[in-house]
Design a protein around this motif. Structure first.
Motif, PDB file in Angstrom:
ATOM      1  N   ARG A  13       0.837  -1.204   0.000  1.00 17.57           N
ATOM      2  CA  ARG A  13       0.000   0.000   0.000  1.00 17.57           C
ATOM      3  C   ARG A  13       0.869   1.250   0.000  1.00 17.57           C
ATOM      4  NH1 ARG A  13      -4.974  -0.658   4.285  1.00 17.57           N
ATOM      5  NH2 ARG A  13      -6.053  -2.324   3.189  1.00 17.57           N
ATOM      6  N   ARG A  14       1.922   1.243   0.799  1.00 18.01           N
ATOM      7  CA  ARG A  14       2.817   2.395   0.864  1.00 18.01           C
ATOM      8  C   ARG A  14       3.476   2.633  -0.487  1.00 18.01           C
ATOM      9  NH1 ARG A  14       7.575   3.879   0.697  1.00 18.01           N
ATOM     10  NH2 ARG A  14       8.459   1.810   0.501  1.00 18.01           N
ATOM     11  N   GLN A  15       3.951   1.574  -1.127  1.00 16.24           N
ATOM     12  CA  GLN A  15       4.619   1.703  -2.422  1.00 16.24           C
ATOM     13  C   GLN A  15       3.642   2.166  -3.501  1.00 16.24           C
ATOM     14  OE1 GLN A  15       6.369  -2.217  -2.756  1.00 16.24           O
ATOM     15  NE2 GLN A  15       8.320  -1.504  -1.940  1.00 16.24           N
ATOM     16  N   PHE A  16       2.427   1.624  -3.490  1.00 20.79           N
ATOM     17  CA  PHE A  16       1.416   2.048  -4.454  1.00 20.79           C
ATOM     18  C   PHE A  16       1.123   3.540  -4.273  1.00 20.79           C
ATOM     19  CE2 PHE A  16      -2.906   2.855  -5.849  1.00 20.79           C
ATOM     20  CZ  PHE A  16      -2.943   2.244  -7.090  1.00 20.79           C
ATOM     21  N   GLY A  17       0.966   3.951  -3.030  1.00 19.72           N
ATOM     22  CA  GLY A  17       0.694   5.362  -2.748  1.00 19.72           C
ATOM     23  C   GLY A  17       1.827   6.274  -3.189  1.00 19.72           C
ATOM     24  N   LEU A  29      -0.206  17.899 -11.100  1.00 15.60           N
ATOM     25  CA  LEU A  29      -1.549  17.980 -10.539  1.00 15.60           C
ATOM     26  C   LEU A  29      -1.516  17.994  -9.015  1.00 15.60           C
ATOM     27  CD1 LEU A  29      -3.261  15.274 -12.776  1.00 15.60           C
ATOM     28  CD2 LEU A  29      -3.490  17.751 -13.010  1.00 15.60           C
ATOM     29  N   SER A  30      -2.435  18.735  -8.443  1.00 16.22           N
ATOM     30  CA  SER A  30      -2.638  18.668  -6.995  1.00 16.22           C
ATOM     31  C   SER A  30      -3.535  17.455  -6.713  1.00 16.22           C
ATOM     32  CB  SER A  30      -3.325  19.937  -6.493  1.00 16.22           C
ATOM     33  OG  SER A  30      -4.657  19.999  -6.983  1.00 16.22           O
ATOM     34  N   GLN A  31      -3.621  17.080  -5.455  1.00 20.88           N
ATOM     35  CA  GLN A  31      -4.528  15.992  -5.086  1.00 20.88           C
ATOM     36  C   GLN A  31      -5.964  16.356  -5.450  1.00 20.88           C
ATOM     37  OE1 GLN A  31      -3.814  15.308  -0.913  1.00 20.88           O
ATOM     38  NE2 GLN A  31      -2.077  13.947  -1.321  1.00 20.88           N
ATOM     39  N   LYS A  43      -9.650  13.667  -0.331  1.00 24.16           N
ATOM     40  CA  LYS A  43      -9.242  12.956   0.876  1.00 24.16           C
ATOM     41  C   LYS A  43      -8.888  11.504   0.570  1.00 24.16           C
ATOM     42  CE  LYS A  43     -11.916  15.814   4.023  1.00 24.16           C
ATOM     43  NZ  LYS A  43     -13.021  15.841   4.985  1.00 24.16           N
ATOM     44  N   THR A  44      -9.600  10.909  -0.367  1.00 26.65           N
ATOM     45  CA  THR A  44      -9.305   9.532  -0.767  1.00 26.65           C
ATOM     46  C   THR A  44      -7.958   9.466  -1.459  1.00 26.65           C
ATOM     47  OG1 THR A  44     -11.662   9.015  -0.950  1.00 26.65           O
ATOM     48  CG2 THR A  44     -10.114   7.569  -2.139  1.00 26.65           C
ATOM     49  N   ILE A  45      -7.665  10.424  -2.335  1.00 27.54           N
ATOM     50  CA  ILE A  45      -6.350  10.473  -2.986  1.00 27.54           C
ATOM     51  C   ILE A  45      -5.265  10.586  -1.917  1.00 27.54           C
ATOM     52  CG2 ILE A  45      -4.832  11.788  -4.534  1.00 27.54           C
ATOM     53  CD1 ILE A  45      -7.089  10.355  -6.054  1.00 27.54           C
ATOM     54  N   ASN A  46      -5.479  11.446  -0.946  1.00 26.46           N
ATOM     55  CA  ASN A  46      -4.513  11.630   0.134  1.00 26.46           C
ATOM     56  C   ASN A  46      -4.314  10.333   0.914  1.00 26.46           C
ATOM     57  OD1 ASN A  46      -4.106  12.330   3.236  1.00 26.46           O
ATOM     58  ND2 ASN A  46      -3.089  13.900   2.007  1.00 26.46           N
ATOM     59  N   ARG A  47      -5.384   9.656   1.253  1.00 24.86           N
ATOM     60  CA  ARG A  47      -5.290   8.404   2.009  1.00 24.86           C
ATOM     61  C   ARG A  47      -4.590   7.318   1.213  1.00 24.86           C
ATOM     62  NH1 ARG A  47     -11.077   7.226   3.288  1.00 24.86           N
ATOM     63  NH2 ARG A  47     -10.233   5.318   4.131  1.00 24.86           N
ATOM     64  N   ILE A  48      -4.829   7.260  -0.094  1.00 28.67           N
ATOM     65  CA  ILE A  48      -4.136   6.285  -0.937  1.00 28.67           C
ATOM     66  C   ILE A  48      -2.646   6.592  -0.946  1.00 28.67           C
ATOM     67  CG2 ILE A  48      -3.824   5.412  -3.291  1.00 28.67           C
ATOM     68  CD1 ILE A  48      -6.857   6.016  -3.717  1.00 28.67           C
ATOM     69  N   GLU A  49      -2.307   7.857  -1.187  1.00 29.39           N
ATOM     70  CA  GLU A  49      -0.897   8.250  -1.269  1.00 29.39           C
ATOM     71  C   GLU A  49      -0.150   8.002   0.038  1.00 29.39           C
ATOM     72  OE1 GLU A  49      -0.418  12.221  -2.762  1.00 29.39           O
ATOM     73  OE2 GLU A  49      -1.100  11.669  -4.765  1.00 29.39           O
ATOM     74  N   ASN A  50      -0.845   8.053   1.145  1.00 31.76           N
ATOM     75  CA  ASN A  50      -0.222   7.826   2.446  1.00 31.76           C
ATOM     76  C   ASN A  50      -0.309   6.375   2.906  1.00 31.76           C
ATOM     77  OD1 ASN A  50       0.830  10.457   3.210  1.00 31.76           O
ATOM     78  ND2 ASN A  50      -1.306  11.102   3.112  1.00 31.76           N
TER      79      ASN A  50
END
Length: 84
Positions: A13-17, A29-31, A43-50
């Protein structure tokens, strides 16, 4: 959202994000902008990236379409195993 069941899943998950962040930033692009383009909440983009959220396959396709990339590009990072 429940925590990943294994350290391996947490790392993937961390690597995908991190890969998503790299591609998003590479497109300038911004989130929020990516979220609007992909019809996914910022917020979903942020949670994925993190690494805090594992997106459903439909969201992966939406994000890839918004970035104009094949979905597989989201899964290609340094050290990524082809057997994943």
């Amino acid at each position: 959202m429940p925590e990943p069941t294994t350290p391996r899943l947490a790392e993937l998950r961390r690597q995908f994000g991190a890969r998503l962040r790299e591609l998003r930033q590479g497109h300038g692009l911004s989130q929020e902008q990516l979220g609007e383009m992909a019809e996914v909440d910022r917020k979903t983009i942020n949670r994925i990236e993190n690494g805090m959220y594992s997106p459903h396959l439909d969201k992966v396709f939406q994000i890839a379409d918004a970035l104009s990339i094949p979905p597989r590009d989201l899964f290609e990072w340094d050290g990524a195993s082809r057997s994943c």
